[in-house]
Design an enzyme around this catalytic site. Structure first.
Site, PDB file in Angstrom:
ATOM      1  N   ASP A  37       0.825  -1.206   0.000  1.00 15.22           N
ATOM      2  CA  ASP A  37       0.000   0.000   0.000  1.00 15.22           C
ATOM      3  C   ASP A  37       0.861   1.259   0.000  1.00 15.22           C
ATOM      4  OD1 ASP A  37      -2.387   1.373   0.001  1.00 15.22           O
ATOM      5  OD2 ASP A  37      -2.623   1.304   2.171  1.00 15.22           O
ATOM      6  N   HIS A  54       3.148   3.418  -8.729  1.00 14.38           N
ATOM      7  CA  HIS A  54       2.926   1.998  -9.051  1.00 14.38           C
ATOM      8  C   HIS A  54       4.139   1.408  -9.763  1.00 14.38           C
ATOM      9  CE1 HIS A  54      -1.097   2.214  -7.604  1.00 14.38           C
ATOM     10  NE2 HIS A  54      -1.515   3.026  -8.546  1.00 14.38           N
ATOM     11  N   SER A  82      -7.088  -5.668  -6.142  1.00 19.57           N
ATOM     12  CA  SER A  82      -8.278  -6.227  -5.507  1.00 19.57           C
ATOM     13  C   SER A  82      -9.492  -6.116  -6.419  1.00 19.57           C
ATOM     14  CB  SER A  82      -8.568  -5.506  -4.185  1.00 19.57           C
ATOM     15  OG  SER A  82      -9.128  -4.231  -4.422  1.00 19.57           O
ATOM     16  N   LEU A 148      10.815 -20.662  -3.427  1.00 18.45           N
ATOM     17  CA  LEU A 148       9.750 -19.789  -2.941  1.00 18.45           C
ATOM     18  C   LEU A 148       8.641 -19.644  -3.977  1.00 18.45           C
ATOM     19  CD1 LEU A 148       9.932 -16.490  -1.014  1.00 18.45           C
ATOM     20  CD2 LEU A 148       8.879 -16.434  -3.268  1.00 18.45           C
ATOM     21  N   ARG A 205       1.583  -4.903   6.257  1.00 15.86           N
ATOM     22  CA  ARG A 205       0.928  -3.864   5.467  1.00 15.86           C
ATOM     23  C   ARG A 205       1.743  -2.584   5.566  1.00 15.86           C
ATOM     24  NH1 ARG A 205      -5.260  -2.303   4.214  1.00 15.86           N
ATOM     25  NH2 ARG A 205      -4.766  -0.505   2.913  1.00 15.86           N
TER      26      ARG A 205
END
Length: 257
Positions: A37, A54, A82, A148, A205
């Site tokens: 975020d 971004h 999302s 991973l 976050r």
């Protein structure tokens, strides 16, 4: 076992370095989830358009992935887009949808060299063909890797996931494949998109926001939560390892004593 990752020391402040100098590599969270975020606010502070944030955030994905891989994290789930993000301005959404086209050609070879496997959690419906092509190509090229798992939550929403799972359960009950009294937490988890992954041990976050934002609502029931004021483009390997060190200082009781 003491943390041997000397290459990370010096990338943060002395205080941060002291926090992760003694990370126990035998107690690393198997699954770390990150809500990336603050890209837009990071850009605004610098007088840049939101899309510049971004773009900078995209560059940070590989750095944190490599740090996670180096300390033995098995799964790294990153909240990339999302189901609610479609409400954003059209130009911003289009830019976000094009990022996989840029990210994977630039980074895929190094990800392959480091045995990273790409996967996606979310719904392909509604995603542009060029976005899906870039992601599916990366998934195909890394499908035999055993290191991973870099899991992008793309076009994903926790409530939608649970409703879809409940709909599948109802269909299975109606068809006789499942009896109502057979439904428990483990069986319910098998209807989630992450059925083959362990639940996150740690949620990170960035940007100072203190909410889940419809992310992995079922899976995060007993995850440790760690928040930082740093925006995602400025989230460093040192901060990531600070979160790991804090995780290791906590006692996970799962409702017990």
């Amino acid at each position: 076992m003491l943390n041997p990752l000397k290459k990370w020391l010096g990338k943060g402040s002395k205080e941060l370095s002291s926090d992760f100098a003694d990370i126990d590599l035998d107690n690393v969270p198997a699954h770390v989830a990150i809500i990336m975020d603050g890209n837009g606010r990071w850009a605004k502070q610098r007088g840049l358009p939101r899309v510049a944030g971004h773009h900078s955030g995209m560059k940070n994905v590989k750095k944190i992935t490599m740090a996670a891989s180096d300390i033995g994290v098995k799964v790294l789930t990153m909240y990339a887009f999302s189901t609610e993000n479609w409400k954003r301005p059209k130009e911003e959404v289009e830019f976000l949808m094009k990022l996989p086209q840029e990210f994977f050609p630039l980074e895929i070879e190094e990800l392959i060299e480091n045995n990273v496997r790409i996967r996606m959690t979310g719904w392909s419906e509604g995603l542009p063909d060029y976005t899906l092509k870039a992601i599916e190509g990366a998934i195909e090229r890394t499908k035999h890797n055993t290191g991973l798992i870099l899991n992008f939550a793309l076009n994903y929403g926790g409530r939608k996931e649970m409703i879809a799972g409940i709909q599948d359960i109802i269909r299975d009950v109606q068809s006789g494949k499942l009896q109502p009294d057979e439904l428990d937490e483990a069986r319910f988890s098998s209807y989630m998109l992450t059925a083959d992954l362990p639940d996150p041990d740690l949620l990170i976050r960035t940007s100072g926001e203190l909410r889940l934002s419809n992310f992995l609502l079922w899976q995060l029931a007993y995850s440790e939560l760690w928040f930082t004021e740093a925006y995602w483009p400025e989230f460093t390997e040192a901060l990531f390892l600070q979160a790991i060190a804090e995780y290791q200082r906590r006692a996970r009781r799962y409702g017990g004593v």
